[in-house]
Design an enzyme around this catalytic site. Structure first.
Site, PDB file in Angstrom:
ATOM      1  N   ARG A  19       0.805  -1.170   0.161  1.00 36.83           N
ATOM      2  CA  ARG A  19       0.132  -0.156  -0.010  1.00 36.83           C
ATOM      3  C   ARG A  19       0.832   1.296  -0.184  1.00 36.83           C
ATOM      4  NH1 ARG A  19      -4.572   2.192   0.575  1.00 36.83           N
ATOM      5  NH2 ARG A  19      -5.785   0.155   0.632  1.00 36.83           N
ATOM      6  N   LEU A  40      -7.740  -3.057  18.903  1.00 40.79           N
ATOM      7  CA  LEU A  40      -8.355  -4.449  18.954  1.00 40.79           C
ATOM      8  C   LEU A  40      -7.426  -5.384  18.506  1.00 40.79           C
ATOM      9  CD1 LEU A  40     -12.120  -3.564  18.479  1.00 40.79           C
ATOM     10  CD2 LEU A  40     -10.991  -3.711  20.499  1.00 40.79           C
ATOM     11  N   GLU A  58      -0.028  -1.231   8.939  1.00 37.30           N
ATOM     12  CA  GLU A  58       0.231   0.261   8.868  1.00 37.30           C
ATOM     13  C   GLU A  58      -0.805   1.241   9.173  1.00 37.30           C
ATOM     14  OE1 GLU A  58       2.963   3.270   6.205  1.00 37.30           O
ATOM     15  OE2 GLU A  58       3.420   1.226   6.006  1.00 37.30           O
ATOM     16  N   ARG A  59      -1.763   0.900   8.627  1.00 39.64           N
ATOM     17  CA  ARG A  59      -2.957   1.863   9.147  1.00 39.64           C
ATOM     18  C   ARG A  59      -3.165   2.083  10.401  1.00 39.64           C
ATOM     19  NH1 ARG A  59      -8.239   0.197   5.388  1.00 39.64           N
ATOM     20  NH2 ARG A  59      -7.584  -1.779   6.124  1.00 39.64           N
ATOM     21  N   ARG A  60      -3.165   0.868  11.124  1.00 40.49           N
ATOM     22  CA  ARG A  60      -3.289   0.985  12.717  1.00 40.49           C
ATOM     23  C   ARG A  60      -2.516   1.764  13.270  1.00 40.49           C
ATOM     24  NH1 ARG A  60      -3.241  -5.287  13.021  1.00 40.49           N
ATOM     25  NH2 ARG A  60      -3.337  -5.124  10.974  1.00 40.49           N
ATOM     26  N   GLU A  89      -1.383 -11.344   3.657  1.00 40.20           N
ATOM     27  CA  GLU A  89      -2.230 -10.569   4.364  1.00 40.20           C
ATOM     28  C   GLU A  89      -2.752  -9.423   3.791  1.00 40.20           C
ATOM     29  OE1 GLU A  89      -2.708  -8.642   8.945  1.00 40.20           O
ATOM     30  OE2 GLU A  89      -1.481 -10.337   8.611  1.00 40.20           O
ATOM     31  N   ASN A  90      -1.760  -8.510   3.362  1.00 39.63           N
ATOM     32  CA  ASN A  90      -2.022  -7.357   2.704  1.00 39.63           C
ATOM     33  C   ASN A  90      -2.979  -7.459   1.452  1.00 39.63           C
ATOM     34  OD1 ASN A  90      -0.999  -4.669   3.751  1.00 39.63           O
ATOM     35  ND2 ASN A  90       0.773  -6.205   3.819  1.00 39.63           N
TER      36      ASN A  90
END
Length: 249
Positions: A19, A40, A58-60, A89-90
Site C-alpha cells: 500500500r 483491538l 500500517e493503517r493501525r 495478508e495485505n
C-alpha cells in the site's frame, strides 16, 4: 503469539509494503475507533537491529500516531516466511488499489517463483483473476497513472491493453474521461478499429491478446510473409521467464 507493549517510536514503516496511498479520512475514522475501544488487533512487526519494522497493520500504526499514543500492542514475529505472510495478508485484507494489488501479487510470485495456479490457491482467487491482475502491469505509464488516480477503472485499463498503438491508446483513455465511455464502449472502439484492418492482422491481434492473457506479459508478432514470421515474448526477470516457460509447456 504473545502480545506485548512497544514504544511507538521504535516502530518504523516498511518502504516496500504494497500500500502506497492511505485515505486520510479512513485513518481518522480508525483513530476515533481506537480512541474509543482501544487497539483491538495488535500490529505485526519484526525486529531489525535496534528498531521494529511493520509487517502488517500500517493503517493501525498511522491511526495510533495521530492519537499521539506512546505505547501500542504488537506481536513480534521472527519467521523466515514473514515477508511472504505480510504480502498475503495485505492482498487478502487491505483495501489495495488495483495497481498496488498487482504489484503485491507479483512480489509474492517472485518471492518463491510461484505459478499462477499456486498463487490462486494461496490467495483464494481464481487463476484468471491472478492473470488479469498481473496483466495490468504490462500497461503503459499513462494508463497506470490514470488507474492509480482512479480516473479510469481496472476494467477500462484491461480494455485499453487491446489497443497496441500507445498513442491511440492514450487518446482513447482521455476519451474515457471526457466522454464517460464505459468498459464496453472501449472494447467496441478497439474492436471497430481492428475490423477495418486486413484479416491476417486481425488474426495476429487475436493471437497476441490470447497469449498476453495467458502469459501476463507483452507479446508481439512480426510477419515476414503471410505464412512466416516470429513471435516476441517480453520478460523482465529470470523468475518471470521461468513462469512464462511453465505456462507454455
Amino acid at each position: 503469539m504473545e502480545i506485548q507493549k512497544l514504544n511507538i517510536n521504535l516502530i518504523r514503516q516498511d518502504e516496500n509494503q504494497p500500500r502506497k496511498i492511505f485515505d486520510k479520512a479512513q485513518i481518522e475514522d480508525l483513530a476515533k475507533s481506537i480512541k474509543k475501544f482501544g487497539l483491538l488487533q495488535p500490529i505485526l512487526v519484526k525486529k531489525i537491529d535496534n528498531y521494529y519494522q511493520i509487517v502488517a497493520g500500517e493503517r493501525r500504526y498511522r491511526a495510533c500516531k495521530t492519537l499521539n499514543l506512546e505505547y501500542v500492542d504488537v506481536i513480534v514475529k521472527d519467521d523466515e516466511n514473514i515477508a511472504e505472510i505480510a504480502l498475503i495478508e495485505n492482498i487478502q485484507r487491505e483495501n489495495l488499489t488495483p495497481l498496488e494489488e498487482a504489484e503485491a501479487i507479483l512480489s509474492l510470485k517472485n518471492a518463491k517463483n510461484y505459478t499462477h495456479e499456486e498463487l490462486s490457491e494461496i490467495l483464494g482467487k481464481t487463476r484468471v483473476y491472478i492473470t488479469n491482475k498481473l496483466r495490468i502491469l504490462t500497461a503503459d505509464d499513462t494508463t497506470k497513472k490514470m488507474l492509480q488516480e482512479d480516473k479510469i477503472s481496472e476494467g477500462h485499463a484491461r480494455a485499453l491493453l487491446a489497443e497496441k498503438d500507445i498513442d491511440k491508446r492514450k487518446k482513447l483513455a482521455q476519451k474515457i474521461i471526457s466522454s464517460g465511455l464505459s468498459v464496453r464502449d472501449v472494447e467496441k472502439a478497439v474492436k471497430s478499429k481492428k475490423n477495418k484492418k486486413d484479416d491476417t492482422f486481425d488474426e495476429d491481434e487475436q493471437i497476441i491478446e490470447m497469449l498476453e492473457e495467458k502469459l501476463a506479459t507483452k507479446v508481439d508478432i512480426k510477419r515476414q510473409s503471410e505464412e512466416k514470421g516470429s513471435i516476441y515474448i517480453e520478460f523482465y526477470s529470470y523468475e518471470q521467464l521461468r513462469d512464462i516457460i511453465e505456462n507454455i509447456l
